[in-house]
Write an enzyme that holds these catalytic residues in place. Structure first.
Site, PDB file in Angstrom:
ATOM      1  N   TYR A 232       0.861  -1.181   0.000  1.00  0.00           N
ATOM      2  CA  TYR A 232       0.000   0.000   0.000  1.00  0.00           C
ATOM      3  C   TYR A 232       0.902   1.238   0.000  1.00  0.00           C
ATOM      4  CZ  TYR A 232      -4.587   2.092   0.184  1.00  0.00           C
ATOM      5  OH  TYR A 232      -5.741   2.757  -0.147  1.00  0.00           O
TER       6      TYR A 232
ATOM      7  N   HIS B  33       7.345   5.443   1.335  1.00  0.00           N
ATOM      8  CA  HIS B  33       8.011   4.227   0.834  1.00  0.00           C
ATOM      9  C   HIS B  33       8.872   4.566  -0.390  1.00  0.00           C
ATOM     10  CE1 HIS B  33       4.207   2.356   2.583  1.00  0.00           C
ATOM     11  NE2 HIS B  33       5.151   1.700   3.222  1.00  0.00           N
TER      12      HIS B  33
ATOM     13  N   LYS C 205      10.397   7.494  10.300  1.00  0.00           N
ATOM     14  CA  LYS C 205       9.019   7.477  10.807  1.00  0.00           C
ATOM     15  C   LYS C 205       8.859   6.409  11.898  1.00  0.00           C
ATOM     16  CE  LYS C 205       4.374   7.248  10.611  1.00  0.00           C
ATOM     17  NZ  LYS C 205       4.100   5.856  10.585  1.00  0.00           N
TER      18      LYS C 205
ATOM     19  N   SER D  98       0.526   4.097   5.659  1.00  0.00           N
ATOM     20  CA  SER D  98      -0.542   3.332   4.989  1.00  0.00           C
ATOM     21  C   SER D  98      -1.826   3.418   5.801  1.00  0.00           C
ATOM     22  CB  SER D  98      -0.117   1.871   4.831  1.00  0.00           C
ATOM     23  OG  SER D  98       1.120   1.799   4.162  1.00  0.00           O
TER      24      SER D  98
HETATM   25  P1  AMP Z   1       5.546  -0.223   6.264  1.00  0.00           P
HETATM   26  O1  AMP Z   1       5.035  -0.613   4.915  1.00  0.00           O
HETATM   27  O2  AMP Z   1       4.618   0.656   7.034  1.00  0.00           O
HETATM   28  O3  AMP Z   1       6.065  -1.397   7.067  1.00  0.00           O
HETATM   29  O4  AMP Z   1       6.825   0.693   5.993  1.00  0.00           O
HETATM   30  C1  AMP Z   1       7.892   0.222   5.236  1.00  0.00           C
HETATM   31  C2  AMP Z   1       9.065   1.150   5.411  1.00  0.00           C
HETATM   32  O5  AMP Z   1       8.705   2.460   4.992  1.00  0.00           O
HETATM   33  C3  AMP Z   1       9.510   1.275   6.883  1.00  0.00           C
HETATM   34  O6  AMP Z   1      10.924   1.313   6.929  1.00  0.00           O
HETATM   35  C4  AMP Z   1       8.905   2.582   7.298  1.00  0.00           C
HETATM   36  O7  AMP Z   1       9.616   3.219   8.354  1.00  0.00           O
HETATM   37  C5  AMP Z   1       9.013   3.386   6.018  1.00  0.00           C
HETATM   38  N1  AMP Z   1       8.060   4.488   6.034  1.00  0.00           N
HETATM   39  C6  AMP Z   1       6.734   4.432   6.307  1.00  0.00           C
HETATM   40  N2  AMP Z   1       6.178   5.655   6.303  1.00  0.00           N
HETATM   41  C7  AMP Z   1       7.197   6.522   6.028  1.00  0.00           C
HETATM   42  C8  AMP Z   1       7.277   7.951   5.889  1.00  0.00           C
HETATM   43  N3  AMP Z   1       6.211   8.721   6.040  1.00  0.00           N
HETATM   44  N4  AMP Z   1       8.480   8.481   5.615  1.00  0.00           N
HETATM   45  C9  AMP Z   1       9.580   7.705   5.475  1.00  0.00           C
HETATM   46  N5  AMP Z   1       9.556   6.360   5.580  1.00  0.00           N
HETATM   47  C10 AMP Z   1       8.390   5.781   5.858  1.00  0.00           C
END
Ligand code: AMP
Length: 277
Positions: A29, A34, A146, A183
Site C-alpha cells: 500500500y 516508501h 518514521k 498506509s
Molecule cells: P511499512 O510498509 O509501514 O512497514 O513501511 C515500510 C518502510 O517504509 C519502513 O521502513 C517505514 O519506516 C518506512 N516508512 C513508512 N512511512 C514513512 C514515511 N512517512 N516516511 C519515510 N519512511 C516511511
C-alpha cells in the site's frame, strides 16, 4: 521489473543481480514515504529489491491485520515507474511454512515504547527482517525514520547477528500540513484526518519549547499531552522523551533525545517522532 513469490526463485534471481544491491522492506500500500526509500536505494545501488509482505507476526490478535490496506496492482505500477529491478512478494505460507517455530527477540531496546505498548510486535518485526536480510543478502537495507524505534531494533539485530547489511535510515516524508505519511492514514475519516494533525503539532511544540530553552522533560511531555487531549478525537497512548541511544526516559533533555508518541485517533493508532536537538 520481475515479481517473485518464492524464496527459491528469489535466490536464483539474486545470483544474477548486479551489485551492490539495496533492499527496501515494506508491507505494501505504497505511498511517497516508501518511494523515498526506493529512490535512495535506486541512487545508491546497482540493483534494487522491494519486498511486499504484510507480516502477520507483528500484529497482535486485536490489531488490524485482516483490514490492513492492500493494493498489489497499484504498488507494482509505482515500483515499475521507480525503476525497481526485483519485487519479492511471498505469501504467508512461503515465509511461515507449517511448523515454523524460530523467533528473534532483540533485547532492551525492543522492550520500550512500541514494544511495551504492542507486546510481541518487535519479535515479529525482527523475525521477518532477519529472514528478509538472510534471503535477500542486500549490501544496504533502507528503513524510515518514521518508525524510529524499529530502525534501532533492526540496527541491533543486524549487528548482533552479523547479518552484514548497511542499515540506511531515510527522513520521514510528510503531507504538506505535517501529517507523517502512513498506509494507516487511509483509514482516517475526514474529521479524524484533521484531528491527526495533533501528532505533528505536539512534536513542533516540543521543539519550540526546547529551542526556547526548556530542558525539563516532564514539562515538555505534559504540554504535549495537554495539546493532544485538547483535541476531542485524539487519545494519547504514550508521549515519550527518551535518550536517543538507549530509549531510557529522560528527566532533563541534556543529551540527544527522541521525542516520540502514539495517539489513537478514532479507531486508528498513529505514531510519529522527532529528534532533539
Ligand atoms: P511499512 O510498509 O509501514 O512497514 O513501511 C515500510 C518502510 O517504509 C519502513 O521502513 C517505514 O519506516 C518506512 N516508512 C513508512 N512511512 C514513512 C514515511 N512517512 N516516511 C519515510 N519512511 C516511511
Amino acid at each position: 521489473m520481475k515479481v517473485i513469490e518464492t524464496i527459491d526463485a528469489f535466490r536464483d534471481a539474486r545470483r544474477r543481480a548486479a551489485e551492490p544491491l539495496g533492499l527496501v522492506p515494506t508491507m505494501g500500500y505504497l505511498h511517497e514515504g516508501h518511494l523515498a526509500l526506493v529512490r535512495h536505494a535506486r541512487a545508491e545501488n546497482a540493483s534494487v529489491v522491494v519486498s511486499i509482505f504484510v507480516n502477520p507476526t507483528q500484529f497482535a490478535p486485536t490489531e488490524d491485520l485482516a483490514t490492513y490496506p492492500r493494493d498489489m496492482e497499484g504498488d507494482l505500477e509505482k515500483l515499475e515507474r521507480e525503476g525497481v529491478d526485483l519485487v519479492f512478494a511471498p505469501d504467508r505460507d512461503e515465509v511461515y511454512p507449517m511448523g515454523f517455530d524460530t523467533h528473534v527477540d532483540v533485547g532492551e531496546i525492543a522492550n520500550r515504547l512500541e514494544g511495551q505498548h504492542r507486546p510481541g510486535h518487535f519479535r515479529g518485526v525482527a523475525t521477518v527482517v532477519c529472514k528478509l536480510l538472510t534471503i535477500v543478502r542486500p549490501d544496504r537495507a533502507y528503513f524510515g525514520q518514521k518508525d524510529a524505534q524499529q530502525c534501532m531494533v533492526i540496527r541491533k539485530l543486524n549487528a548482533d547477528l552479523n547479518l552484514g547489511a548497511e542499515i540506511e535510515v531515510v527522513p520521514t516524508v510528510r503531507d504538506p500540513d505535517g501529517l507523517a505519511l502512513s498506509s494507516r492514514n487511509a483509514y482516517l475519516k475526514p474529521e479524524e484526518r484533521a484531528a491527526s494533525l495533533t501528532l505533528s503539532r505536539s512534536l513542533c511544540l516540543a521543539r519550540k519549547m526546547y529551542d526556547g530553552g526548556v530542558r525539563d522533560a516532564d514539562d515538555i511531555r505534559s504540554q504535549m499531552r495537554n495539546l493532544i487531549e485538547s483535541e476531542p478525537g485524539a487519545r494519547p497512548d504514550y508521549v515519550s522523551i527518551a535518550d536517543a541511544r538507549t530509549l531510557d526516559e529522560l528527566d532533563a533533555v541534556d543529551r540527544p533525545a527522541l521525542v516520540s508518541l502514539a495517539v489513537h485517533v478514532g479507531s486508528v493508532r498513529l505514531i510519529d517522532n522527532a529528534l532533539l536537538p
